[in-house]
Motif scaffolding. Structure first.
Motif, PDB file in Angstrom:
ATOM      1  N   TYR A  11     -10.609  42.146  17.323  1.00 19.23           N
ATOM      2  CA  TYR A  11     -11.360  41.353  18.282  1.00 19.23           C
ATOM      3  C   TYR A  11     -10.761  41.462  19.679  1.00 19.23           C
ATOM      4  N   ASP A  12     -11.582  41.203  20.670  1.00 22.23           N
ATOM      5  CA  ASP A  12     -11.073  40.940  22.008  1.00 22.23           C
ATOM      6  C   ASP A  12     -10.122  39.748  21.933  1.00 22.23           C
TER       7      ASP A  12
ATOM      8  N   MET B 273     -11.749  36.490  22.169  1.00 20.50           N
ATOM      9  CA  MET B 273     -12.491  36.136  20.962  1.00 20.50           C
ATOM     10  C   MET B 273     -11.560  35.547  19.909  1.00 20.50           C
ATOM     11  N   LEU B 274     -10.372  36.137  19.757  1.00 26.31           N
ATOM     12  CA  LEU B 274      -9.422  35.604  18.781  1.00 26.31           C
ATOM     13  C   LEU B 274      -9.024  34.182  19.144  1.00 26.31           C
TER      14      LEU B 274
ATOM     15  N   GLY C  30     -16.412  39.787  24.579  1.00 27.39           N
ATOM     16  CA  GLY C  30     -16.980  40.713  23.610  1.00 27.39           C
ATOM     17  C   GLY C  30     -18.377  41.192  23.937  1.00 27.39           C
TER      18      GLY C  30
ATOM     19  N   VAL D 271     -16.908  45.810  20.325  1.00 27.60           N
ATOM     20  CA  VAL D 271     -16.382  44.831  19.366  1.00 27.60           C
ATOM     21  C   VAL D 271     -17.490  44.357  18.446  1.00 27.60           C
TER      22      VAL D 271
ATOM     23  N   MET E 283     -18.617  33.275  18.076  1.00 25.62           N
ATOM     24  CA  MET E 283     -17.367  33.665  17.432  1.00 25.62           C
ATOM     25  C   MET E 283     -17.064  32.729  16.285  1.00 25.62           C
TER      26      MET E 283
ATOM     27  N   LEU F  77     -20.622  39.601  13.229  1.00 24.31           N
ATOM     28  CA  LEU F  77     -20.757  38.718  14.384  1.00 24.31           C
ATOM     29  C   LEU F  77     -22.185  38.755  14.910  1.00 24.31           C
TER      30      LEU F  77
ATOM     31  N   GLY G  78      -5.943  40.839  17.740  1.00 22.89           N
ATOM     32  CA  GLY G  78      -6.397  41.205  19.065  1.00 22.89           C
ATOM     33  C   GLY G  78      -5.751  42.491  19.530  1.00 22.89           C
TER      34      GLY G  78
ATOM     35  N   ASN H  45     -17.759  44.953  14.382  1.00 17.54           N
ATOM     36  CA  ASN H  45     -17.748  43.726  13.578  1.00 17.54           C
ATOM     37  C   ASN H  45     -19.183  43.254  13.381  1.00 17.54           C
TER      38      ASN H  45
END
Length: 296
Positions: A99-100, A103-104, A123, A128, A150, A135, A72, A132
Protein backbone atom coordinates in the motif's frame (compact mmCIF):
# COMPACT_ATOMS: atom_id res chain seq x y z
CA UNK A 1 -2.40 1.18 38.24
CA UNK A 2 -1.10 -2.40 38.19
CA UNK A 3 2.25 -3.83 37.20
CA UNK A 4 2.32 -5.04 33.59
CA UNK A 5 6.03 -5.78 33.43
CA UNK A 6 6.94 -9.08 31.78
CA UNK A 7 10.28 -10.87 31.32
CA UNK A 8 11.38 -11.08 27.70
CA UNK A 9 11.66 -14.86 27.97
CA UNK A 10 7.90 -15.08 28.65
CA UNK A 11 6.81 -12.97 25.69
CA UNK A 12 6.98 -15.36 22.73
CA UNK A 13 4.72 -17.93 24.41
CA UNK A 14 1.85 -15.41 24.24
CA UNK A 15 1.96 -15.26 20.41
CA UNK A 16 0.11 -17.93 18.42
CA UNK A 17 0.62 -19.13 14.88
CA UNK A 18 -1.69 -17.49 12.37
CA UNK A 19 -1.96 -14.19 14.23
CA UNK A 20 -1.87 -10.77 12.61
CA UNK A 21 1.08 -8.94 14.15
CA UNK A 22 1.67 -5.21 13.68
CA UNK A 23 5.25 -4.05 14.21
CA UNK A 24 5.91 -0.40 14.99
CA UNK A 25 8.90 1.71 14.12
CA UNK A 26 9.88 2.83 10.63
CA UNK A 27 12.37 1.16 8.32
CA UNK A 28 15.47 0.67 10.42
CA UNK A 29 14.36 3.03 13.18
CA UNK A 30 13.09 2.11 16.65
CA UNK A 31 12.05 -1.40 15.78
CA UNK A 32 11.18 -3.82 18.62
CA UNK A 33 14.03 -6.10 17.58
CA UNK A 34 14.35 -7.97 20.90
CA UNK A 35 10.72 -9.03 20.51
CA UNK A 36 11.35 -10.01 16.90
CA UNK A 37 14.37 -12.06 17.94
CA UNK A 38 12.21 -13.79 20.57
CA UNK A 39 9.73 -14.73 17.83
CA UNK A 40 12.59 -16.12 15.75
CA UNK A 41 13.41 -18.49 18.61
CA UNK A 42 9.78 -19.60 18.93
CA UNK A 43 7.65 -22.09 17.00
CA UNK A 44 5.12 -19.55 15.67
CA UNK A 45 4.32 -19.72 11.97
CA UNK A 46 1.92 -18.36 9.36
CA UNK A 47 1.92 -14.80 10.68
CA UNK A 48 0.38 -11.87 8.88
CA UNK A 49 2.81 -9.00 9.49
CA UNK A 50 1.76 -5.36 9.14
CA UNK A 51 4.69 -2.96 9.12
CA UNK A 52 6.53 0.02 7.75
CA UNK A 53 9.15 -2.62 7.35
CA UNK A 54 12.83 -2.95 8.04
CA UNK A 55 14.94 -5.81 9.39
CA UNK A 56 11.94 -6.97 11.42
CA UNK A 57 10.28 -8.05 8.19
CA UNK A 58 13.48 -9.41 6.68
CA UNK A 59 14.33 -11.60 9.67
CA UNK A 60 10.82 -13.00 10.06
CA UNK A 61 10.62 -13.77 6.34
CA UNK A 62 14.05 -15.44 6.39
CA UNK A 63 12.91 -17.65 9.27
CA UNK A 64 9.76 -18.73 7.43
CA UNK A 65 7.47 -17.12 9.98
CA UNK A 66 5.44 -15.00 7.56
CA UNK A 67 2.48 -16.14 5.46
CA UNK A 68 1.26 -12.69 4.44
CA UNK A 69 2.92 -9.29 4.52
CA UNK A 70 1.03 -5.97 4.57
CA UNK A 71 3.44 -3.09 4.12
CA UNK A 72 4.10 0.42 2.88
CA UNK A 73 7.78 -0.30 2.23
CA UNK A 74 10.59 -2.50 3.52
CA UNK A 75 13.89 -0.64 3.81
CA UNK A 76 17.01 -0.48 5.93
CA UNK A 77 17.14 3.30 5.34
CA UNK A 78 20.85 3.54 4.58
CA UNK A 79 20.46 0.35 2.50
CA UNK A 80 17.56 0.61 0.09
CA UNK A 81 16.05 -2.88 0.43
CA UNK A 82 16.29 -5.59 3.03
CA UNK A 83 17.87 -8.49 1.11
CA UNK A 84 15.69 -11.15 2.76
CA UNK A 85 12.54 -9.24 1.88
CA UNK A 86 13.73 -8.77 -1.67
CA UNK A 87 14.40 -12.50 -2.02
CA UNK A 88 10.98 -13.63 -0.81
CA UNK A 89 9.23 -10.90 -2.81
CA UNK A 90 10.97 -11.90 -6.02
CA UNK A 91 10.19 -15.59 -5.43
CA UNK A 92 6.59 -14.89 -4.49
CA UNK A 93 7.23 -16.84 -1.30
CA UNK A 94 4.78 -14.81 0.80
CA UNK A 95 1.42 -13.24 0.07
CA UNK A 96 1.69 -9.47 -0.09
CA UNK A 97 -0.46 -6.38 0.10
CA UNK A 98 1.62 -3.34 -0.80
CA UNK A 99 0.00 0.00 0.00
CA UNK A 100 0.85 3.66 -0.22
CA UNK A 101 2.17 4.77 3.17
CA UNK A 102 -0.84 7.05 3.65
CA UNK A 103 -3.15 4.14 2.93
CA UNK A 104 -1.47 1.98 5.56
CA UNK A 105 -1.86 4.77 8.12
CA UNK A 106 -5.53 5.15 7.15
CA UNK A 107 -6.07 1.40 7.59
CA UNK A 108 -4.55 1.53 11.07
CA UNK A 109 -6.65 4.56 11.96
CA UNK A 110 -9.81 2.75 10.84
CA UNK A 111 -8.91 -0.25 13.00
CA UNK A 112 -8.07 2.02 15.95
CA UNK A 113 -11.55 3.57 15.64
CA UNK A 114 -13.16 0.13 15.19
CA UNK A 115 -14.42 1.07 11.72
CA UNK A 116 -14.42 -1.27 8.72
CA UNK A 117 -12.83 1.39 6.47
CA UNK A 118 -11.98 5.05 6.13
CA UNK A 119 -11.89 7.19 2.97
CA UNK A 120 -8.59 8.54 1.70
CA UNK A 121 -7.20 10.24 -1.37
CA UNK A 122 -3.98 8.25 -1.05
CA UNK A 123 -3.66 5.69 -3.81
CA UNK A 124 -5.97 7.39 -6.31
CA UNK A 125 -4.61 7.31 -9.85
CA UNK A 126 -1.91 4.79 -8.96
CA UNK A 127 -1.25 1.12 -9.58
CA UNK A 128 -1.90 0.41 -5.89
CA UNK A 129 -5.55 -0.15 -6.78
CA UNK A 130 -4.58 -2.40 -9.70
CA UNK A 131 -2.30 -4.49 -7.49
CA UNK A 132 -4.92 -4.70 -4.72
CA UNK A 133 -8.15 -5.53 -6.57
CA UNK A 134 -10.00 -6.02 -3.30
CA UNK A 135 -9.90 -2.26 -2.71
CA UNK A 136 -12.78 -0.17 -3.98
CA UNK A 137 -13.49 3.53 -4.32
CA UNK A 138 -16.42 5.35 -2.78
CA UNK A 139 -18.18 8.60 -3.61
CA UNK A 140 -18.60 11.24 -0.92
CA UNK A 141 -22.28 11.54 0.04
CA UNK A 142 -21.75 15.30 0.34
CA UNK A 143 -19.77 16.29 -2.74
CA UNK A 144 -19.62 13.20 -4.92
CA UNK A 145 -15.81 13.28 -4.82
CA UNK A 146 -14.18 9.87 -5.22
CA UNK A 147 -12.03 8.37 -2.47
CA UNK A 148 -10.28 5.09 -1.86
CA UNK A 149 -12.24 3.11 0.73
CA UNK A 150 -9.24 1.85 2.68
CA UNK A 151 -10.23 -1.21 4.63
CA UNK A 152 -9.29 -1.39 8.30
CA UNK A 153 -6.14 -3.25 9.36
CA UNK A 154 -7.10 -4.77 12.71
CA UNK A 155 -4.27 -6.47 14.58
CA UNK A 156 -4.27 -9.35 17.00
CA UNK A 157 -1.01 -8.08 18.48
CA UNK A 158 1.10 -4.93 18.21
CA UNK A 159 4.80 -4.83 19.03
CA UNK A 160 6.46 -1.45 19.65
CA UNK A 161 9.69 -0.21 21.18
CA UNK A 162 10.06 3.04 23.13
CA UNK A 163 12.71 4.85 25.10
CA UNK A 164 10.95 4.81 28.47
CA UNK A 165 7.84 3.27 30.02
CA UNK A 166 6.45 2.79 33.47
CA UNK A 167 5.39 -0.61 34.76
CA UNK A 168 1.72 0.23 34.19
CA UNK A 169 2.28 0.59 30.43
CA UNK A 170 2.50 4.33 29.85
CA UNK A 171 5.07 4.60 27.08
CA UNK A 172 7.31 7.49 26.04
CA UNK A 173 9.40 8.15 22.95
CA UNK A 174 12.24 10.65 23.17
CA UNK A 175 13.46 10.68 19.58
CA UNK A 176 12.43 12.80 16.59
CA UNK A 177 9.31 10.92 15.49
CA UNK A 178 6.52 8.75 16.94
CA UNK A 179 6.44 6.56 13.76
CA UNK A 180 2.68 5.83 14.21
CA UNK A 181 3.39 3.48 17.12
CA UNK A 182 0.29 4.79 18.89
CA UNK A 183 -1.89 3.71 15.96
CA UNK A 184 -0.41 0.22 16.04
CA UNK A 185 -1.21 0.03 19.76
CA UNK A 186 -4.78 1.26 19.35
CA UNK A 187 -5.47 -0.99 16.33
CA UNK A 188 -4.51 -4.14 18.25
CA UNK A 189 -6.32 -6.43 20.65
CA UNK A 190 -3.05 -6.73 22.58
CA UNK A 191 0.02 -4.52 22.62
CA UNK A 192 3.47 -5.45 23.91
CA UNK A 193 5.79 -2.54 24.61
CA UNK A 194 9.52 -3.13 24.86
CA UNK A 195 11.50 -0.30 26.35
CA UNK A 196 15.07 0.72 26.96
CA UNK A 197 14.20 1.32 30.60
CA UNK A 198 11.23 0.98 32.93
CA UNK A 199 11.00 4.08 35.12
CA UNK A 200 8.65 5.39 37.78
CA UNK A 201 5.53 7.26 36.58
CA UNK A 202 6.98 10.50 37.98
CA UNK A 203 10.05 10.17 35.79
CA UNK A 204 8.07 10.17 32.54
CA UNK A 205 6.95 13.84 32.51
CA UNK A 206 10.36 14.84 33.84
CA UNK A 207 12.05 13.09 30.94
CA UNK A 208 10.28 14.78 28.05
CA UNK A 209 7.34 16.98 26.99
CA UNK A 210 3.75 15.88 27.37
CA UNK A 211 3.43 14.90 23.69
CA UNK A 212 6.25 12.37 24.13
CA UNK A 213 3.91 10.27 26.30
CA UNK A 214 2.80 8.45 23.20
CA UNK A 215 0.91 5.38 24.37
CA UNK A 216 -1.50 5.17 27.29
CA UNK A 217 -1.47 2.19 29.61
CA UNK A 218 -5.09 1.39 28.61
CA UNK A 219 -3.80 0.07 25.28
CA UNK A 220 -0.88 -1.92 26.71
CA UNK A 221 -0.92 -5.59 27.66
CA UNK A 222 2.66 -5.93 28.90
CA UNK A 223 5.87 -3.93 29.27
CA UNK A 224 9.21 -5.62 28.66
CA UNK A 225 12.46 -3.93 29.69
CA UNK A 226 15.03 -4.61 26.96
CA UNK A 227 18.10 -2.33 27.05
CA UNK A 228 19.37 -2.23 23.49
CA UNK A 229 16.13 -3.88 22.43
CA UNK A 230 15.95 -1.92 19.17
CA UNK A 231 19.46 -2.90 18.05
CA UNK A 232 20.61 -2.80 15.28
CA UNK A 233 18.03 -0.16 14.38
CA UNK A 234 18.20 3.30 15.91
CA UNK A 235 16.55 4.39 19.13
CA UNK A 236 17.43 8.06 19.39
CA UNK A 237 18.60 9.62 21.66
CA UNK A 238 19.64 6.43 23.46
CA UNK A 239 21.61 5.14 20.49
CA UNK A 240 21.86 5.52 16.74
CA UNK A 241 21.63 2.84 14.11
CA UNK A 242 24.53 0.38 14.21
CA UNK A 243 25.59 0.92 10.61
CA UNK A 244 28.58 -1.47 10.58
CA UNK A 245 26.46 -4.28 12.00
CA UNK A 246 23.58 -3.50 9.65
CA UNK A 247 25.99 -3.71 6.71
CA UNK A 248 27.21 -7.05 8.05
CA UNK A 249 23.62 -8.29 8.30
CA UNK A 250 22.79 -7.19 4.75
CA UNK A 251 25.94 -8.75 3.31
CA UNK A 252 25.29 -12.04 5.10
CA UNK A 253 21.70 -12.07 3.92
CA UNK A 254 22.85 -12.20 0.30
CA UNK A 255 24.86 -15.42 0.71
CA UNK A 256 23.41 -18.69 2.09
CA UNK A 257 26.63 -19.85 3.76
CA UNK A 258 27.27 -16.44 5.31
CA UNK A 259 23.68 -16.32 6.54
CA UNK A 260 23.97 -19.69 8.27
CA UNK A 261 27.02 -18.37 10.11
CA UNK A 262 25.26 -15.10 10.97
CA UNK A 263 22.24 -16.95 12.30
CA UNK A 264 24.34 -19.32 14.37
CA UNK A 265 26.46 -16.47 15.75
CA UNK A 266 23.78 -13.86 16.49
CA UNK A 267 20.31 -15.38 16.48
CA UNK A 268 20.27 -18.95 17.75
CA UNK A 269 21.01 -18.00 21.35
CA UNK A 270 19.10 -15.79 23.76
CA UNK A 271 19.11 -12.02 23.98
CA UNK A 272 22.21 -11.82 26.24
CA UNK A 273 24.04 -14.05 23.75
CA UNK A 274 23.05 -11.70 20.93
CA UNK A 275 24.46 -8.62 22.65
CA UNK A 276 27.63 -10.47 23.64
CA UNK A 277 28.14 -11.55 20.01
CA UNK A 278 27.54 -7.99 18.78
CA UNK A 279 30.14 -6.67 21.23
CA UNK A 280 32.61 -9.29 19.99
CA UNK A 281 31.83 -8.31 16.39
CA UNK A 282 32.71 -4.69 17.14
CA UNK A 283 35.79 -5.65 19.14
CA UNK A 284 37.01 -7.59 16.14
CA UNK A 285 36.55 -4.53 13.96
CA UNK A 286 38.37 -2.24 16.36
CA UNK A 287 35.24 -0.68 17.87
CA UNK A 288 31.70 0.37 16.92
CA UNK A 289 32.96 2.97 14.46
CA UNK A 290 34.56 0.22 12.40
CA UNK A 291 38.20 1.27 12.57
CA UNK A 292 40.65 -1.51 13.03
CA UNK A 293 40.58 -5.15 12.14
CA UNK A 294 37.85 -4.98 9.54
CA UNK A 295 34.51 -6.68 9.24
CA UNK A 296 34.59 -10.41 9.78
Amino acid sequence: MGDKSMPLDDFAATIESGMTVGIGGWGSRRKPMALVRALLRSDVRDLTVVSFGGPDVGLLCAAGKVRRLVYGFVSLDSIALDPHFRAVRERGAVETAEYDEGMLVTGLRAAAQRLSFLPTRAGLGSDVLTMNPGLVTIASPYTGEEYVAMRALPLDVALVHVNRADAAGNAQYLGPDPYFDDLFAMAADRCYVSTERIVSPADLPAGGPAQSLLISRIFVTAVIETPGGAHFTSCEPDHGRDEPFQAHYAAAARDPDAWRLFRRTFLDGGEPDYHKAVAEFHAGRGGPDGEGAGER
